[in-house]
Motif scaffolding. Structure first.
Motif, PDB file in Angstrom:
ATOM      1  N   ARG A 199       3.288   6.776  -7.181  1.00  0.00           N
ATOM      2  CA  ARG A 199       2.916   6.579  -5.789  1.00  0.00           C
ATOM      3  C   ARG A 199       3.913   7.288  -4.864  1.00  0.00           C
ATOM      4  NH1 ARG A 199       1.173   0.887  -4.594  1.00  0.00           N
ATOM      5  NH2 ARG A 199       3.191   0.819  -3.513  1.00  0.00           N
ATOM      6  N   SER A 239      -4.932   1.129  -2.719  1.00  0.00           N
ATOM      7  CA  SER A 239      -4.121   2.103  -3.460  1.00  0.00           C
ATOM      8  C   SER A 239      -3.758   1.503  -4.810  1.00  0.00           C
ATOM      9  CB  SER A 239      -2.855   2.454  -2.673  1.00  0.00           C
ATOM     10  OG  SER A 239      -2.049   1.302  -2.469  1.00  0.00           O
ATOM     11  N   PRO A 263      -5.945  12.641  -1.883  1.00  0.00           N
ATOM     12  CA  PRO A 263      -6.724  11.598  -1.205  1.00  0.00           C
ATOM     13  C   PRO A 263      -8.084  12.133  -0.771  1.00  0.00           C
ATOM     14  CG  PRO A 263      -4.981  12.400   0.239  1.00  0.00           C
ATOM     15  CD  PRO A 263      -4.763  13.052  -1.094  1.00  0.00           C
ATOM     16  N   LYS A 276      -9.440   6.970  -0.542  1.00  0.00           N
ATOM     17  CA  LYS A 276      -8.391   6.388   0.289  1.00  0.00           C
ATOM     18  C   LYS A 276      -8.836   5.209   1.135  1.00  0.00           C
ATOM     19  CE  LYS A 276      -9.016   9.833   3.982  1.00  0.00           C
ATOM     20  NZ  LYS A 276      -8.350  10.941   4.717  1.00  0.00           N
ATOM     21  N   ALA A 289      -8.565  -0.048  -7.138  1.00  0.00           N
ATOM     22  CA  ALA A 289      -8.348   1.344  -6.750  1.00  0.00           C
ATOM     23  C   ALA A 289      -9.266   2.244  -7.573  1.00  0.00           C
ATOM     24  CB  ALA A 289      -6.886   1.730  -6.968  1.00  0.00           C
ATOM     25  N   ARG A 341       0.826  -1.205   0.000  1.00  0.00           N
ATOM     26  CA  ARG A 341       0.000   0.000   0.000  1.00  0.00           C
ATOM     27  C   ARG A 341       0.863   1.258   0.000  1.00  0.00           C
ATOM     28  NH1 ARG A 341      -5.250   1.053   0.700  1.00  0.00           N
ATOM     29  NH2 ARG A 341      -5.914   3.035   1.592  1.00  0.00           N
ATOM     30  N   SER A 342       0.511   2.195  -0.864  1.00  0.00           N
ATOM     31  CA  SER A 342       1.143   3.508  -0.895  1.00  0.00           C
ATOM     32  C   SER A 342       0.218   4.447  -1.644  1.00  0.00           C
ATOM     33  CB  SER A 342       2.504   3.451  -1.598  1.00  0.00           C
ATOM     34  OG  SER A 342       3.100   4.739  -1.644  1.00  0.00           O
ATOM     35  N   ALA A 343      -0.029   5.606  -1.085  1.00  0.00           N
ATOM     36  CA  ALA A 343      -0.960   6.562  -1.688  1.00  0.00           C
ATOM     37  C   ALA A 343      -0.433   7.058  -3.028  1.00  0.00           C
ATOM     38  CB  ALA A 343      -1.180   7.748  -0.752  1.00  0.00           C
ATOM     39  N   PRO A 344      -1.325   7.283  -3.996  1.00  0.00           N
ATOM     40  CA  PRO A 344      -0.900   7.860  -5.275  1.00  0.00           C
ATOM     41  C   PRO A 344      -0.656   9.358  -5.140  1.00  0.00           C
ATOM     42  CG  PRO A 344      -3.274   7.588  -5.259  1.00  0.00           C
ATOM     43  CD  PRO A 344      -2.775   7.010  -3.972  1.00  0.00           C
ATOM     44  N   TRP A 396      -8.336  10.301  -5.177  1.00  0.00           N
ATOM     45  CA  TRP A 396      -8.256   8.862  -4.890  1.00  0.00           C
ATOM     46  C   TRP A 396      -9.077   8.573  -3.653  1.00  0.00           C
ATOM     47  CZ3 TRP A 396      -4.732   7.085  -0.694  1.00  0.00           C
ATOM     48  CH2 TRP A 396      -4.826   5.703  -0.486  1.00  0.00           C
TER      49      TRP A 396
END
Length: 224
Positions: free
Chosen positions: A160, A122, A94, A118, A129, A75-78, A116
């Protein structure tokens, strides 16, 4: 944004929403996107509106990309999304749920931002996603104005926060009406890292905005 007429939430959905509430996937499309395209009257020179995919073709006959699938990413936020074939390169914000439990929209003050959700996977994680964005605004075309013109086989690159880039291949582009929206089919976990990109679409009226949503279906084919 009102919730009247929104489809029911599927019993099984990806991700865990804030405050322990299940994400209302069908309502995400109706409520989260209903404000994204109601200012088309501000588009001088764009009288025909944004491009639309072929609504007559069945999505569910489309095959995802073949070949061995790359392993899912952690997992890692875009932080950014790029769709070169339609000229998109946009920062990603997010998004959570609003006070009524519906997904929030990107701020109308910057229609070139993507969002995104959240509480969902992700981009690059196993699961689906979800990225959303405005189609137009009083100032002109917004970030996902050209989404309906996207073709199968084109790529979407999501950068990301961990520095990895998840590359997705488009395998379907469809417009669905907000009533009877197939939330389970659109958002369900396929067992692979998938991406859905949504904006408003379908017919437009000044009183009620767009009648549906353009949905892009894509599967991760590479990461770096």
């Amino acid at each position: 944004m009102g919730a009247a007429g929104s489809p029911r939430t599927p019993e099984a959905t990806p991700g865990q929403p804030a405050a322990g509430r299940r994400p209302r996937w069908g309502a995400l499309v109706l409520v989260g996107l209903v404000g994204f395209g109601m200012l088309r009257q501000g588009l001088s020179g764009e009288a025909d509106g944004p491009p639309q995919p072929d609504a007559a073709t069945s999505l569910f006959g489309d095959a995802p990309p073949g070949g061995p699938a790359p392993p899912p990413l952690p997992r890692s936020a875009p932080s950014r999304v790029a769709i070169p074939s339609i000229g998109v390169s946009a920062p990603v914000l997010p998004l959570g749920l609003d006070e009524d439990g519906w997904i929030a929209a990107p701020p109308a003050s910057d229609a070139q931002l993507a969002g995104w959700y959240k509480a969902a996977p992700s981009p690059g994680e196993r699961g689906t996603a979800v990225l959303v964005g405005h189609v137009d605004s009083a100032g002109g075309p917004a970030v996902f104005y050209g989404l309906g013109a996207l073709e199968k086989g084109r790529t979407i690159r999501v950068t990301r926060e961990d520095g990895r880039i998840a590359v997705f291949e488009v395998y379907g582009v469809r417009v669905f009406g907000k009533r009877g929206f197939p939330a389970r089919k659109v958002y369900g976990d396929t067992g692979h890292p998938e991406l859905r990109v949504l904006t408003c679409g379908g017919a437009y009226s000044a009183g009620s905005g767009y009648t549906g949503n353009v949905v892009v279906f894509a599967r991760m084919v590479k990461s770096g």
